[in-house]
Motif scaffolding. Structure first.
Motif, mmCIF file in Angstrom:
data_model
loop_
_atom_site.group_PDB
_atom_site.id
_atom_site.type_symbol
_atom_site.label_atom_id
_atom_site.label_comp_id
_atom_site.label_asym_id
_atom_site.label_seq_id
_atom_site.Cartn_x
_atom_site.Cartn_y
_atom_site.Cartn_z
ATOM 1 N N HIS A 32 -41.919 -34.209 -83.283
ATOM 2 C CA HIS A 32 -42.651 -34.372 -81.927
ATOM 3 C C HIS A 32 -41.892 -33.206 -80.935
ATOM 4 N N PRO A 33 -42.136 -31.932 -81.173
ATOM 5 C CA PRO A 33 -41.713 -31.046 -80.424
ATOM 6 C C PRO A 33 -42.120 -30.999 -79.000
ATOM 7 N N GLY A 34 -43.286 -31.365 -78.775
ATOM 8 C CA GLY A 34 -43.622 -31.377 -77.485
ATOM 9 C C GLY A 34 -43.469 -32.687 -76.481
ATOM 10 N N ALA A 35 -43.168 -33.531 -77.002
ATOM 11 C CA ALA A 35 -42.804 -34.948 -76.540
ATOM 12 C C ALA A 35 -41.648 -35.044 -75.734
ATOM 13 N N PRO A 36 -41.814 -35.917 -74.713
ATOM 14 C CA PRO A 36 -40.246 -36.041 -73.835
ATOM 15 C C PRO A 36 -39.254 -36.920 -74.514
ATOM 16 N N VAL A 37 -38.188 -36.301 -74.445
ATOM 17 C CA VAL A 37 -37.035 -37.002 -75.047
ATOM 18 C C VAL A 37 -36.219 -37.784 -74.174
ATOM 19 N N MET A 38 -35.800 -38.988 -74.751
ATOM 20 C CA MET A 38 -34.882 -40.033 -73.939
ATOM 21 C C MET A 38 -33.793 -39.476 -73.762
ATOM 22 N N ASP A 39 -32.863 -39.754 -72.597
ATOM 23 C CA ASP A 39 -31.427 -39.348 -72.586
ATOM 24 C C ASP A 39 -30.653 -40.372 -73.463
ATOM 25 N N ARG A 40 -29.206 -40.195 -73.607
ATOM 26 C CA ARG A 40 -28.565 -41.162 -74.433
ATOM 27 C C ARG A 40 -28.472 -42.451 -73.986
ATOM 28 N N THR A 41 -28.516 -42.584 -72.504
ATOM 29 C CA THR A 41 -28.460 -44.112 -72.056
ATOM 30 C C THR A 41 -29.886 -44.807 -72.287
ATOM 31 N N ALA A 42 -31.007 -44.079 -72.069
ATOM 32 C CA ALA A 42 -32.363 -44.798 -72.345
ATOM 33 C C ALA A 42 -32.404 -44.806 -73.824
ATOM 34 N N PHE A 43 -31.954 -44.046 -74.516
ATOM 35 C CA PHE A 43 -32.079 -44.212 -76.155
ATOM 36 C C PHE A 43 -31.303 -45.641 -76.524
ATOM 37 N N PHE A 44 -30.026 -45.440 -76.209
ATOM 38 C CA PHE A 44 -29.249 -46.651 -76.618
ATOM 39 C C PHE A 44 -30.094 -48.079 -75.948
ATOM 40 N N ARG A 45 -30.595 -48.202 -74.800
ATOM 41 C CA ARG A 45 -31.292 -49.542 -74.065
ATOM 42 C C ARG A 45 -32.209 -49.591 -75.128
ATOM 43 N N ASP A 46 -33.171 -48.637 -75.424
ATOM 44 C CA ASP A 46 -34.372 -48.804 -76.294
ATOM 45 C C ASP A 46 -34.060 -49.448 -77.417
ATOM 46 N N ARG A 47 -33.099 -48.894 -78.213
ATOM 47 C CA ARG A 47 -32.706 -49.400 -79.706
ATOM 48 C C ARG A 47 -32.049 -50.734 -79.468
ATOM 49 N N GLN A 48 -31.127 -51.000 -78.529
ATOM 50 C CA GLN A 48 -30.618 -52.477 -78.140
ATOM 51 C C GLN A 48 -31.752 -53.277 -78.050
ATOM 52 N N GLU A 49 -32.841 -53.098 -77.197
ATOM 53 C CA GLU A 49 -34.112 -53.940 -77.090
ATOM 54 C C GLU A 49 -34.579 -53.985 -78.198
ATOM 55 N N ALA A 50 -34.860 -53.154 -79.136
ATOM 56 C CA ALA A 50 -35.666 -53.361 -80.308
ATOM 57 C C ALA A 50 -34.829 -54.004 -81.257
ATOM 58 N N ARG A 51 -33.490 -54.067 -81.217
ATOM 59 C CA ARG A 51 -32.766 -54.861 -82.143
ATOM 60 C C ARG A 51 -32.850 -56.304 -81.828
#
Length: 61
Positions: A32-51
């Motif tokens: 997904h080269p053109g898509a926005p990327v989450m920063d480390r904090t947002a990524f962690f929160r997203d994965r935590q919520e998914a889990r």
């Protein structure tokens, strides 16, 4: 040896439920080269919520 260490570290993190941000960045760049990327904090929160589920669901304890 470096590749082995990286694989072992990634495996250990997955075993304890710690998502791999570097793998996420590689995936986004490759697929997904053109898509926005989450920063480390947002990524962690997203994965935590998914889990564990969001505020309106998931486990009670």
């Amino acid at each position: 040896m470096t590749r082995l260490w990286t694989t072992l570290r990634q495996t250990a993190r997955l075993m304890v439920g710690m998502p791999d941000y570097d793998a996420y960045l590689r995936h986004m760049a490759d697929h997904h080269p053109g898509a926005p990327v989450m920063d480390r904090t947002a990524f962690f929160r997203d994965r935590q919520e998914a889990r564990y589920g969001g505020r309106n669901g998931g486990r009670c304890c």
